[in-house]
Every structure is written in C-alpha cells, then in structure tokens.
Design a protein around this motif. Structure first.
Motif, PDB file in Angstrom:
ATOM      1  N   ILE A   1       0.813  -1.220   0.000  1.00 17.52           N
ATOM      2  CA  ILE A   1       0.000   0.000   0.000  1.00 17.52           C
ATOM      3  C   ILE A   1       0.847   1.272   0.000  1.00 17.52           C
ATOM      4  CG2 ILE A   1      -0.389   0.245   2.505  1.00 17.52           C
ATOM      5  CD1 ILE A   1      -3.117   0.534  -0.181  1.00 17.52           C
TER       6      ILE A   1
ATOM      7  N   ASP B   1     -11.094  -0.387   2.299  1.00 19.14           N
ATOM      8  CA  ASP B   1     -10.578  -1.623   2.871  1.00 19.14           C
ATOM      9  C   ASP B   1     -11.692  -2.658   2.951  1.00 19.14           C
ATOM     10  OD1 ASP B   1      -9.927  -3.196   5.742  1.00 19.14           O
ATOM     11  OD2 ASP B   1      -8.278  -2.983   4.319  1.00 19.14           O
TER      12      ASP B   1
ATOM     13  N   SER C   1      -9.397  -6.019   6.040  1.00 26.75           N
ATOM     14  CA  SER C   1      -8.026  -6.488   6.229  1.00 26.75           C
ATOM     15  C   SER C   1      -7.742  -6.819   7.683  1.00 26.75           C
ATOM     16  CB  SER C   1      -7.029  -5.413   5.770  1.00 26.75           C
ATOM     17  OG  SER C   1      -7.128  -5.200   4.380  1.00 26.75           O
TER      18      SER C   1
ATOM     19  N   THR D   1      -2.990  -2.651   6.833  1.00 27.52           N
ATOM     20  CA  THR D   1      -3.368  -1.870   5.652  1.00 27.52           C
ATOM     21  C   THR D   1      -4.026  -0.553   6.035  1.00 27.52           C
ATOM     22  OG1 THR D   1      -3.659  -3.891   4.353  1.00 27.52           O
ATOM     23  CG2 THR D   1      -4.719  -1.896   3.517  1.00 27.52           C
TER      24      THR D   1
END
Length: 70
Positions: free
Chosen positions: A35, A53, A56, A60
């Motif tokens: 990322i 997202d 995750s 992240t």
C-alpha cells in the motif's frame, strides 16, 4: 462547483466544471506490504486517494491513514 482536497498536505481547488480533478480509489485487502508504494506512486497523478478496505487483518488501514488518505 467547488471541490477541495487537503490530502497529503496538498490543497487543490476547482471552481469550474472544465477544470479536472482526479480521485484514485484503491480497493484493498491485506495489502500492507504494497500500500505504501501504491499510494506514493499516485501522488504524482491524483488529486486525492481513497482506500476502501475490505476487512483487512493486517496493517493496511493504519498504513493508509498514516499517508493521509481517506
């Protein structure tokens, strides 16, 4: 129309529809390893970056927030 982005310390404003404003949307799932590189590469071309997202379980979200994205 007025659009403003204060992300990554950059402020860009568009007052008219003929001015271009690019938002990058990244859908991520356990992408902590990549990322940072992805978001850094977008700084040169996008006015703002948004990370979506998908639940995750790694870092992240934390890494994305630390780079100033929504």
């Amino acid at each position: 129309m007025f659009v403003s982005s204060n992300l990554q310390g950059i402020r860009r404003e568009a007052y008219r529809m003929d001015q271009r404003f690019l938002s990058a949307v990244i859908i991520a799932y356990n992408a902590a390893q990549n990322i940072d590189r992805c978001l850094r590469s977008l700084k040169a071309v996008a006015d703002e970056s948004v990370v979506v997202d998908s639940g995750s379980t790694d870092d992240t979200v934390m890494k994305s927030k630390s780079m100033g994205v929504r």
